[in-house]
Design a protein around this motif. Structure first.
Motif, PDB file in Angstrom:
ATOM      1  N   ARG A  41     -39.337 -50.793  11.083  1.00 27.24           N
ATOM      2  CA  ARG A  41     -38.854 -50.881  12.458  1.00 27.24           C
ATOM      3  C   ARG A  41     -39.848 -51.663  13.322  1.00 27.24           C
ATOM      4  O   ARG A  41     -39.473 -52.543  14.084  1.00 27.24           O
ATOM      5  CB  ARG A  41     -38.641 -49.472  13.028  1.00 27.24           C
ATOM      6  CG  ARG A  41     -37.669 -49.458  14.204  1.00 27.24           C
ATOM      7  CD  ARG A  41     -37.539 -48.095  14.830  1.00 27.24           C
ATOM      8  NE  ARG A  41     -36.808 -47.118  14.024  1.00 27.24           N
ATOM      9  CZ  ARG A  41     -37.344 -46.067  13.416  1.00 27.24           C
ATOM     10  NH1 ARG A  41     -38.645 -45.836  13.495  1.00 27.24           N
ATOM     11  NH2 ARG A  41     -36.591 -45.227  12.737  1.00 27.24           N
TER      12      ARG A  41
ATOM     13  N   VAL B 133     -39.993 -55.562  13.314  1.00 21.54           N
ATOM     14  CA  VAL B 133     -38.923 -56.213  14.069  1.00 21.54           C
ATOM     15  C   VAL B 133     -39.178 -56.061  15.576  1.00 21.54           C
ATOM     16  O   VAL B 133     -39.064 -57.026  16.345  1.00 21.54           O
ATOM     17  CB  VAL B 133     -37.537 -55.654  13.675  1.00 21.54           C
ATOM     18  CG1 VAL B 133     -36.433 -56.304  14.508  1.00 21.54           C
ATOM     19  CG2 VAL B 133     -37.286 -55.870  12.187  1.00 21.54           C
ATOM     20  N   THR B 134     -39.556 -54.857  15.965  1.00 23.65           N
ATOM     21  CA  THR B 134     -39.826 -54.590  17.391  1.00 23.65           C
ATOM     22  C   THR B 134     -40.879 -55.545  17.942  1.00 23.65           C
ATOM     23  O   THR B 134     -40.755 -56.059  19.059  1.00 23.65           O
ATOM     24  CB  THR B 134     -40.334 -53.137  17.560  1.00 23.65           C
ATOM     25  OG1 THR B 134     -39.431 -52.262  16.909  1.00 23.65           O
ATOM     26  CG2 THR B 134     -40.456 -52.764  19.029  1.00 23.65           C
TER      27      THR B 134
ATOM     28  N   TRP C  64     -33.339 -56.066  16.773  1.00 26.89           N
ATOM     29  CA  TRP C  64     -32.928 -55.212  15.660  1.00 26.89           C
ATOM     30  C   TRP C  64     -31.488 -55.512  15.246  1.00 26.89           C
ATOM     31  O   TRP C  64     -31.132 -55.419  14.060  1.00 26.89           O
ATOM     32  CB  TRP C  64     -33.098 -53.727  16.013  1.00 26.89           C
ATOM     33  CG  TRP C  64     -32.820 -52.856  14.826  1.00 26.89           C
ATOM     34  CD1 TRP C  64     -31.699 -52.136  14.589  1.00 26.89           C
ATOM     35  CD2 TRP C  64     -33.664 -52.673  13.691  1.00 26.89           C
ATOM     36  NE1 TRP C  64     -31.778 -51.508  13.373  1.00 26.89           N
ATOM     37  CE2 TRP C  64     -32.984 -51.821  12.792  1.00 26.89           C
ATOM     38  CE3 TRP C  64     -34.942 -53.152  13.333  1.00 26.89           C
ATOM     39  CZ2 TRP C  64     -33.524 -51.433  11.564  1.00 26.89           C
ATOM     40  CZ3 TRP C  64     -35.471 -52.759  12.102  1.00 26.89           C
ATOM     41  CH2 TRP C  64     -34.771 -51.919  11.240  1.00 26.89           C
TER      42      TRP C  64
ATOM     43  N   LEU D 186     -32.743 -45.966   9.798  1.00 25.55           N
ATOM     44  CA  LEU D 186     -32.718 -47.322  10.364  1.00 25.55           C
ATOM     45  C   LEU D 186     -31.317 -47.776  10.754  1.00 25.55           C
ATOM     46  O   LEU D 186     -31.153 -48.802  11.421  1.00 25.55           O
ATOM     47  CB  LEU D 186     -33.330 -48.313   9.359  1.00 25.55           C
ATOM     48  CG  LEU D 186     -34.790 -48.038   8.956  1.00 25.55           C
ATOM     49  CD1 LEU D 186     -35.229 -48.993   7.856  1.00 25.55           C
ATOM     50  CD2 LEU D 186     -35.722 -48.165  10.171  1.00 25.55           C
TER      51      LEU D 186
END
Lengths: 316, 316
Positions: free
Chosen positions: B53, B56-57, B63, B105
């Motif tokens: 996660r 990507v953040t 996302w 996710l």
């Protein structure tokens, strides 16, 4: 419109077999006509197109139901383009069979080699029905083969995938030369030709065996003698089985197929042969790679080629 | 919405590497964090999800662009269901990694084993870029591998496909036992461990060699000595190369791939090793099966795992 049908053509040196399959691989109709190889390429091509058309015309199905025509040919092929580069038994050279037939029949045509096509037939509708990953051996004059992954033939970069007879499996110290020029190929020991050669060699060197008139001996004679307890013949058959089993052990850590299917004349030796192959396979294969893996006899016999050719259309 | 992105996760015993790829396999972003294996399964799982996660953040991507997350793990897996049956280096047992991550996710997750994933990375975006059929070897502690057909990993019935290190290629007379319990596996001679063992054996039996302090010897030391003309070391490296070449000859008549890709620590021996492999391959492979077939070094190095994991999403 009614259901799709699939036409398969198995082009041999003497006869051309054609068949109609449904989407499940059931053979609905068959026909067989002379190849007329001696009349040359044009006649052979004409016959292939003619028989493919005739079988549908004379069936309860309409030509509009034909989803495609698949053709199996023995020889060197450019598979993606459907070109027969050289087919020794047909004396055909550099012919675009795919475009010829597509022009004549106005339907999708796919061409592949006879061993691959027979393997697909067994995988689709024979001993491998319902199984997506299998490896097929054909034990005949040579050892042919076909590798089916995710339900499709693995063709290879130059169409040389599935040439299982040329796996160099016999150790150098006991290897003899194969027809291909390399040493120790599987077909030197596990084909009918290999079995016959080993029998002739045994007799020539004076081994004590019931095999005597070896001039026209067949692999079946050697297998029969082995079954009846002839020790020399038994060793020959065991050797054929041993290297088959070793090759399967090896393929199990490369492809881990669910099933090995064995067809061709030599496979008619039946359980006598299969039990020996399984014993070797069991001994030499990693546990995880052999779990629930089956070694079984082909079930379609001579129809495997026609069925597999029809299957090309669905499984390409 | 902008372009799709693909997240790859390479779970090692010490670190978890994550990366973002585009549809061409270009690695756009990477991140690496501790696995924290000693803290147990829950922490490991949490870290995998967290790092996937976070990358990507902290990237310029949203996302919503994530088409899926692929994960490579060393161990025994139930690939279709994404279950880690046993991962010795993570001390994880019977965990459904796929469903855990899909839950956390909310995106498609695919899990595969590390060797397959690295092979897919090389095939997709590394040495095999643009090639749909290739076989990859990783020469490390063991010999890992992966078979890519039609751009996809061949997994096998029980996930045992591509276990190239366990091809029984060394003839019985000179075979030693492999860690797997079978005799003559490729990794007994062609892995770093195999090379080290052969060097230690040579020194122990008094072979005249420049290799002396073998206590902590590395495969690189043996290769370096071979390059400098040490005959004993040269024989060891030749043996590693010989059986690699023989195994490729064999795979060429089974799968006829367009390319063999070799990575892992031992492959850093470079042209010295590759030239020997090619020579053996050339000698033992049928002409049609070897024509234009390449034997090349992997190009992605340690990124192969992350890239291949991302590729799972596109190539499943």
């Amino acid at each position: 419109m009614s259901q799709n049908i699939y036409v398969g053509v198995d082009v041999g040196g003497t006869t051309i077999k054609v068949g109609i399959c449904n989407a499940d691989g059931d053979l609905l109709q068959t026909y067989e006509g002379p190849t007329e190889t001696s009349k040359g390429t044009d006649t052979i091509l004409h016959n292939i197109a003619q028989y493919a058309r005739d079988i549908v015309t004379e069936s309860p199905y309409e030509w509009e139901q034909v989803a495609g025509v698949g053709v199996g040919v023995a020889g060197f092929l450019d598979i993606p383009n459907g070109i027969v580069k050289f087919a020794p038994n047909l004396k055909i050279q550099n012919v675009n069979l795919k475009s010829y037939l597509e022009d004549k029949l106005q339907v999708k045509v796919l061409v592949n080699n006879d061993a691959n096509v027979a393997a697909l037939g067994e995988a689709w509708a024979g001993a491998g029905k319902g199984i997506d990953n299998c490896v097929c051996y054909t034990l005949g004059t040579g050892v042919g083969g076909g590798v089916i992954i995710n339900g499709k033939i693995v063709e290879g970069f130059a169409g040389m995938a599935g040439e299982l007879g040329h796996i160099a499996i016999v150790p150098d110290l006991e290897a003899i030369q194969c027809g291909c020029g390399k040493m120790g190929c599987l077909e030197t020991v596990s084909s009918a030709t290999g079995i016959i050669k080993m029998a002739k060699d045994a007799v020539a060197r004076g081994d004590r065996t019931t095999l005597v008139s070896v001039e026209n001996i067949m692999a079946k004679d050697v297998i029969d003698a082995a079954k009846e307890g002839d020790e020399v013949a038994a060793r020959i058959v065991s050797r054929a089985a041993y290297y088959l089993g070793r090759s399967m052990a090896l393929l199990s850590v490369v492809l881990n197929p669910e099933c090995f299917i064995i067809g061709g004349g030599v496979s008619k030796a039946g359980e006598f042969l299969f039990a020996q192959i399984r014993e070797v396979y069991e001994k030499y294969t990693q546990n995880e790679a052999k779990e629930n893996v089956k070694i079984v006899a082909a079930t379609l016999g001579n129809d495997a080629g026609v069925v597999g050719a029809a299957g090309l259309i669905l499984r390409a």
